[in-house]
Design an enzyme around this catalytic site. Structure first.
Site, mmCIF file in Angstrom:
data_model
loop_
_atom_site.group_PDB
_atom_site.id
_atom_site.type_symbol
_atom_site.label_atom_id
_atom_site.label_comp_id
_atom_site.label_asym_id
_atom_site.label_seq_id
_atom_site.Cartn_x
_atom_site.Cartn_y
_atom_site.Cartn_z
ATOM 1 N N LYS A 117 -15.068 7.767 -2.825
ATOM 2 C CA LYS A 117 -16.270 8.093 -2.044
ATOM 3 C C LYS A 117 -16.869 9.405 -2.526
ATOM 4 O O LYS A 117 -18.094 9.531 -2.693
ATOM 5 C CB LYS A 117 -15.930 8.175 -0.550
ATOM 6 C CG LYS A 117 -15.540 6.826 0.046
ATOM 7 C CD LYS A 117 -14.798 6.950 1.374
ATOM 8 C CE LYS A 117 -14.039 5.638 1.645
ATOM 9 N NZ LYS A 117 -13.009 5.773 2.699
ATOM 10 N N LYS B 176 -8.442 13.702 4.867
ATOM 11 C CA LYS B 176 -7.558 12.525 4.807
ATOM 12 C C LYS B 176 -6.482 12.747 5.847
ATOM 13 O O LYS B 176 -6.403 13.835 6.430
ATOM 14 C CB LYS B 176 -6.942 12.385 3.415
ATOM 15 C CG LYS B 176 -6.280 13.676 2.895
ATOM 16 C CD LYS B 176 -5.730 13.504 1.490
ATOM 17 C CE LYS B 176 -6.804 13.527 0.431
ATOM 18 N NZ LYS B 176 -6.545 12.667 -0.693
ATOM 19 N N ARG B 177 -5.649 11.733 6.107
ATOM 20 C CA ARG B 177 -4.541 11.948 7.029
ATOM 21 C C ARG B 177 -3.689 13.134 6.569
ATOM 22 O O ARG B 177 -3.571 13.384 5.375
ATOM 23 C CB ARG B 177 -3.685 10.679 7.120
ATOM 24 C CG ARG B 177 -4.350 9.560 7.892
ATOM 25 C CD ARG B 177 -4.687 10.003 9.304
ATOM 26 N NE ARG B 177 -3.481 10.116 10.090
ATOM 27 C CZ ARG B 177 -3.034 9.188 10.942
ATOM 28 N NH1 ARG B 177 -3.734 8.092 11.138
ATOM 29 N NH2 ARG B 177 -1.915 9.372 11.603
ATOM 30 N N THR C 89 -8.732 6.340 -1.588
ATOM 31 C CA THR C 89 -10.079 5.763 -1.649
ATOM 32 C C THR C 89 -11.125 6.824 -1.330
ATOM 33 O O THR C 89 -12.274 6.707 -1.745
ATOM 34 C CB THR C 89 -10.225 4.587 -0.666
ATOM 35 O OG1 THR C 89 -9.667 4.969 0.592
ATOM 36 C CG2 THR C 89 -9.523 3.348 -1.179
ATOM 37 N N LYS D 62 0.619 14.383 0.706
ATOM 38 C CA LYS D 62 -0.766 14.632 0.293
ATOM 39 C C LYS D 62 -1.017 16.110 0.003
ATOM 40 O O LYS D 62 -2.033 16.490 -0.543
ATOM 41 C CB LYS D 62 -1.739 14.127 1.363
ATOM 42 C CG LYS D 62 -1.724 12.597 1.528
ATOM 43 C CD LYS D 62 -2.640 12.160 2.667
ATOM 44 C CE LYS D 62 -2.544 10.680 3.004
ATOM 45 N NZ LYS D 62 -3.229 9.801 2.042
ATOM 46 N N HIS E 268 0.809 -1.231 0.000
ATOM 47 C CA HIS E 268 0.000 0.000 0.000
ATOM 48 C C HIS E 268 0.837 1.273 0.000
ATOM 49 O O HIS E 268 0.297 2.346 0.264
ATOM 50 C CB HIS E 268 -0.913 0.046 1.222
ATOM 51 C CG HIS E 268 -1.920 -1.048 1.273
ATOM 52 N ND1 HIS E 268 -3.218 -0.901 0.827
ATOM 53 C CD2 HIS E 268 -1.827 -2.321 1.718
ATOM 54 C CE1 HIS E 268 -3.872 -2.040 1.007
ATOM 55 N NE2 HIS E 268 -3.049 -2.923 1.546
HETATM 56 C C1 26Q Z 1 3.692 0.424 10.193
HETATM 57 C C2 26Q Z 1 4.614 0.079 11.150
HETATM 58 C C3 26Q Z 1 4.586 0.641 12.412
HETATM 59 C C4 26Q Z 1 3.594 1.555 12.723
HETATM 60 C C5 26Q Z 1 2.651 1.903 11.763
HETATM 61 C C6 26Q Z 1 2.702 1.344 10.501
HETATM 62 C C7 26Q Z 1 1.700 1.715 9.484
HETATM 63 C C8 26Q Z 1 0.357 1.796 9.806
HETATM 64 C C9 26Q Z 1 -0.581 2.165 8.858
HETATM 65 C C10 26Q Z 1 2.072 1.999 8.180
HETATM 66 C C11 26Q Z 1 1.124 2.362 7.229
HETATM 67 C C12 26Q Z 1 -0.221 2.435 7.565
HETATM 68 C C13 26Q Z 1 -1.277 2.815 6.618
HETATM 69 C C14 26Q Z 1 -1.101 3.016 5.339
HETATM 70 C C15 26Q Z 1 -2.201 3.428 4.473
HETATM 71 O O1 26Q Z 1 -3.297 3.711 4.923
HETATM 72 N N1 26Q Z 1 -1.971 3.449 3.168
HETATM 73 C C16 26Q Z 1 -3.004 3.828 2.236
HETATM 74 O O2 26Q Z 1 -3.664 2.641 1.825
HETATM 75 C C17 26Q Z 1 -4.797 2.947 1.023
HETATM 76 C C18 26Q Z 1 -5.506 1.638 0.726
HETATM 77 O O3 26Q Z 1 -4.791 0.888 -0.201
HETATM 78 C C19 26Q Z 1 -4.383 3.682 -0.230
HETATM 79 O O4 26Q Z 1 -5.543 4.053 -0.916
HETATM 80 C C20 26Q Z 1 -3.559 4.920 0.120
HETATM 81 O O5 26Q Z 1 -3.068 5.510 -1.062
HETATM 82 C C21 26Q Z 1 -2.432 4.542 1.039
HETATM 83 O O6 26Q Z 1 -1.733 5.710 1.454
#
Ligand code: 26Q
Length: 852
Positions: free
Chosen positions: A679, A567-568, A675, A573, A376
């Site tokens: 929406k 979004k975050r 995503t 972004k 992702h």
């Molecule tokens: C990893 C290790 C330690 C702590 C946290 C994490 C961690 C947690 C969450 C790393 C990444 C995430 C989340 C990533 C994320 O939300 N990515 C998004 O995924 C969506 C679904 O595929 C995409 O549409 C987005 O583009 C992407 O940014």
């Protein structure tokens, strides 16, 4: 808990099969009153909506329970292959409204509540969001589950039951303040504890070699500190199809040994501390959406999830009839949601080798045939790595296995590219250096038969960039699965006005076949339909304006263009680019350049990771700009700006339907998919965006004329980097220069000198990875096109309709069909009352026939 079993046949139908519950308003009302009075013990003196919510939730839950049981029976009886979605995050949001909607009893519930002078919306609003995720990746997992249940696919989610979900965000003096989200504080009726399926998870200790009865050298993991995994099952209702699938969430509980230690040693405090240590594992969701490297507890969470889930699958699979392990790969598939659960590759090996006594080759074949990995992220810094040292202390046996996997893998690399040491170094699962690290993405790739990205561009960039070496070695593993969203929650439920209008014209088939929305296209030319469409949008904008009023204390006029970015908060972004445009508009108003002005309300929302200072500073800038803009009488209704606090799933359910313009403005090549963009599109917003992630596919579907494109392409971004000259760009663009001057002169921080200097420096840096200044001019031009387009209301409404009508591709139903056809290959399993009817009327599966 006592685990003694019945002596006789007491689990026969006489005990477990009750007659189906009524789905009519009277039955629902009776049960509601009964729960309210007897289960919750409330009477006429109780005026708290909470108890009415709970009584209704229990009433609805009963209707799910019987379908849930029937679904389990249907899966058991068919003995079919199953898939498991392993994810550290499931961002479920609220359950009550979704359950009522998917069960198809909205009217009945409304009628039942009406009898007692209650209102569904008021009750649904009581429910706290299940915020067990950060953002896109977590919400995607939730949408996938909805689609799998609707498609009647035997897919189960496995995740963690965090005691504290995503933090609640407050804004104080413009700054983000985080507050713990103790979402389980009031009882949660959407989970069912299942102590009978608990599992034991090992940590620490060491590997010990021994000879088994047949003299074979084997390994066992000893002197461990164990923790119990307690499962909590969450029902996942399909859309009006009698299927209820399962999301199983694990909670960490101390083993009884802790209690015994306490009893025997007299070290009460020490024992309680050890117990807390064990239970800490599932205490809190890590609020970073880019990896936070090296945190011991995070690694424990990941292993805890992987081990509990794999053991659970083994137990259920072997429990049925002591099956032969060779069949395991034919009947089970694990989809890894990013690298977070990828330790499952090594854990499956451990279980097969140490517990089931398989030879390495047999175990590896099974592993490689069962694991599939979804990536992702394209940000190299977000790729997960764990210090070998940490692995050694927390998961020593798994490190042995990873080393062995790596040794065998590297000999494969050496065979393919003899003498290419550099390539072996690049591809090794272990990154060498002063602090050697395990590269989790490489472990996931090596251990899986499928590796996918989440949008076409993203998958292409994985093949050409991040995972190029692996693509050369195994091109057949790589594939794309473009993300989607569930139209049940994001259109049918969240936008009842549009749901009704659409269904009145093309029927409601789109709720399960989103492509049918294309039948709206001719209606875009129909003025009466456009008026109706506009009225629905206007109502939704009023609803959103009310929310903004309540949450941000800012007044939005629904006549204005609603320009939304939620979004975050992340530099890639580019919320900062959005603010620069807002400042530019403000500057134009201040210099009275307002001929043919389109009034605009800009809404920005999202959480920043607590340790991400730049992201937090961007929030502060948005807040400060909004105060200047909103309180300037010269600006008046021409421009409003609000920062939306505590952005979450339930807020998006109001925001998306009320948006006119969707901001998807990431630096090209950085957003894997997005995503939120989908929406908004489904709810009739137009997109202003770069050629990034799924924006590209959105534009392809809706047509270039109905999309506001700007900015460099991913290739142009990379080509520009070596000679990027933001100072030159600023000097050459008067608008941008004026904006930068306002910032530099402290116009938005008059009593907070210098606070925005890091943002200014970032924009002006030739090493700015996000190239904010590079895209400013073309962004402003595109925004100007937006403003003019919005002034032509009929034209805008036409484009709005075409956006919804072109959204068919972006259903997770399509995404899940693709995963199933190309990765999982599961049969559709109908169940219960419906099954026979279903076979009669739909002889061929709604899924595409499996490819042979
Ligand atoms: C990893 C290790 C330690 C702590 C946290 C994490 C961690 C947690 C969450 C790393 C990444 C995430 C989340 C990533 C994320 O939300 N990515 C998004 O995924 C969506 C679904 O595929 C995409 O549409 C987005 O583009 C992407 O940014």
């Amino acid at each position: 808990m006592n685990f003694k079993r019945f002596k006789n046949k007491a689990t026969c139908p006489e005990l477990t099969d009750a007659p189906p519950l009524g789905m009519d308003a009277d039955s629902l009302g009776d049960d509601f009153r009964s729960y309210y009075t007897y289960n919750l013990g409330r009477d006429r003196n109780c005026r708290l909506t909470h108890y009415a919510y709970e009584a209704l939730a229990l009433t609805v839950r009963d209707r799910l329970m019987e379908r849930w049981k029937n679904t389990r029976y249907a899966y058991e009886e068919s003995d079919c292959k199953r898939a498991y979605y392993l994810s550290l995050e499931f961002l479920m949001g609220r359950s009550l409204g979704n359950a009522v909607h998917n069960l198809g009893i909205e009217k009945e519930v409304a009628d039942a509540l009406h009898e007692v002078y209650l209102d569904m919306e008021e009750l649904a609003d009581i429910e706290p969001d299940a915020g067990l995720g950060n953002g896109g990746l977590g919400r995607l997992a939730a949408c996938f589950l909805d689609s799998c249940a609707t498609l009647q696919l035997p897919v189960m989610g496995y995740g963690i039951r965090y005691e504290y979900g995503m933090f609640r965000q407050h804004i104080k003096n413009g700054y983000q303040i985080e507050e713990p989200d103790h979402w389980l504080a009031s009882s949660n009726c959407w989970e069912l504890e299942r102590p009978e399926y608990r599992q034991r998870i090992k940590f620490g200790g060491r590997s010990e070699f021994y000879n088994d009865a047949s003299g074979k050298l084997r390994v066992r993991w000893v002197d461990t500190r164990d923790v119990l995994a307690m499962p909590y099952d969450v029902p996942i209702p399909g859309y009006r199809n009698e299927t209820v699938n399962t999301l199983r969430l694990w909670k960490a509980v101390a083993t009884e040994e802790f209690d015994l230690d306490e009893f025997n040693s007299g070290d009460y405090a020490g024992s309680v501390a050890a117990k807390n240590e064990a239970e800490k594992i599932t205490m809190v969701l890590y609020p970073n959406d880019a990896s936070e490297n090296g945190k011991d507890l995070r690694l424990r969470q990941q292993y805890f999830l992987a081990s509990a889930s794999l053991q659970d699958v083994f137990e259920r699979w072997a429990g049925v009839k002591g099956k032969h392990l060779k069949e395991f790969a034919e009947k089970n598939c694990f989809q890894l949601n990013d690298t977070h659960p990828s330790i499952a590759v090594a854990e499956l090996m451990r279980l097969l080798l140490d517990r089931h006594g398989l030879e390495w080759k047999d175990a590896w074949d099974i592993t490689q045939q069962t694991m599939a990995y979804t990536n992702h992220t394209l940000l190299p810094e977000a790729l997960e790595k764990w210090p070998v040292r940490l692995f050694q202390t927390v998961l020593p046996r798994l490190l042995d296995i990873i080393y062995e996997i790596n040794a065998r893998f590297l000999s494969q690399v050496a065979q393919r590219w003899p003498g290419d040491q550099e390539r072996q170094r690049r591809m090794s699962l272990i990154e060498e250096g002063p602090e050697p690290q395990v590269r989790m993405a490489y472990l996931a790739i090596v251990g899986s038969f499928s590796v996918n990205g989440v949008a076409e561009l993203h998958s292409q960039l994985l093949r050409e960039g991040l995972f190029r070496d692996f693509y050369e070695l195994w091109p057949e593993k790589f594939n794309n699965k473009t993300n989607g969203v569930t139209q049940r929650r994001w259109l049918a439920y969240a936008n009842p006005g549009l749901n009704q209008l659409i269904s009145s014209k093309i029927g409601n088939g789109w709720v399960t076949e989103l492509d049918q929305l294309s039948r709206l296209k001719p209606l875009a030319e129909n003025p009466e339909f456009r008026d109706e469409w506009q009225r629905v949008k206007y109502n939704n904008k009023q609803r959103l304006a009310q929310l903004v009023k309540d949450e941000c204390k800012v007044t939005f006029n629904p006549e204005a263009l609603f320009d939304v970015q939620v979004k975050r908060i992340h530099e890639y972004k580019r919320q900062l680019l959005n603010v620069l445009h807002v400042i530019h508009l403000y500057d134009r108003i201040k210099r009275d350049d307002v001929a043919d002005w389109t009034p605009r309300c800009v809404l920005i929302g999202g959480k920043a990771a607590p340790g991400y200072q730049m992201a937090k500073l961007i929030i502060k800038l948005i807040s400060n700009v909004s105060i200047m803009v909103n309180n300037d009488p010269q600006v008046g209704d021409l421009l409003k700006v609000a920062f939306f606090p505590n952005y979450r799933v339930s807020a998006m359910e109001v925001i998306a339907p009320g948006a006119d313009l969707s901001e998807q403005i990431s630096t090209a090549g950085k957003e894997a998919s997005g995503t939120g963009n989908m929406k908004f599109m489904l709810n009739g917003a137009l997109t202003i965006g770069t050629l990034d992630g799924a924006n590209i596919e959105i534009r392809e579907e809706v047509g270039a004329d109905n999309f506001f494109l700007f900015g460099l392409t991913a290739a142009e971004v990379e080509a520009l980097r070596p000679h990027y000259d933001p100072s030159g760009i600023i000097a050459g663009n008067e608008d941008l220069q004026r904006v930068m001057n306002l910032l530099k002169h402290g116009h938005f921080n008059q009593f907070e000198a210098g606070i925005f200097d890091p943002l200014i420096a970032a924009i002006e840096s030739p090493y700015d990875p996000w190239l904010t200044a590079a895209d400013f001019a073309s962004y402003v031009t595109a925004q100007q096109q937006v403003a003019s387009a919005y002034r032509d209301r009929a034209g805008w409404t036409r484009m709005s309709i075409l956006n919804t009508a072109s959204g068919g591709k972006f259903s997770t139903d399509r995404t899940m069909r693709e995963y199933n056809r190309e990765i999982w290959r599961l049969p559709k399993i109908a169940n219960g009352v419906d099954a026979e009817l279903d076979r009669k009327f739909h002889p061929e599966s709604i899924l595409d026939a499996p490819v042979s």
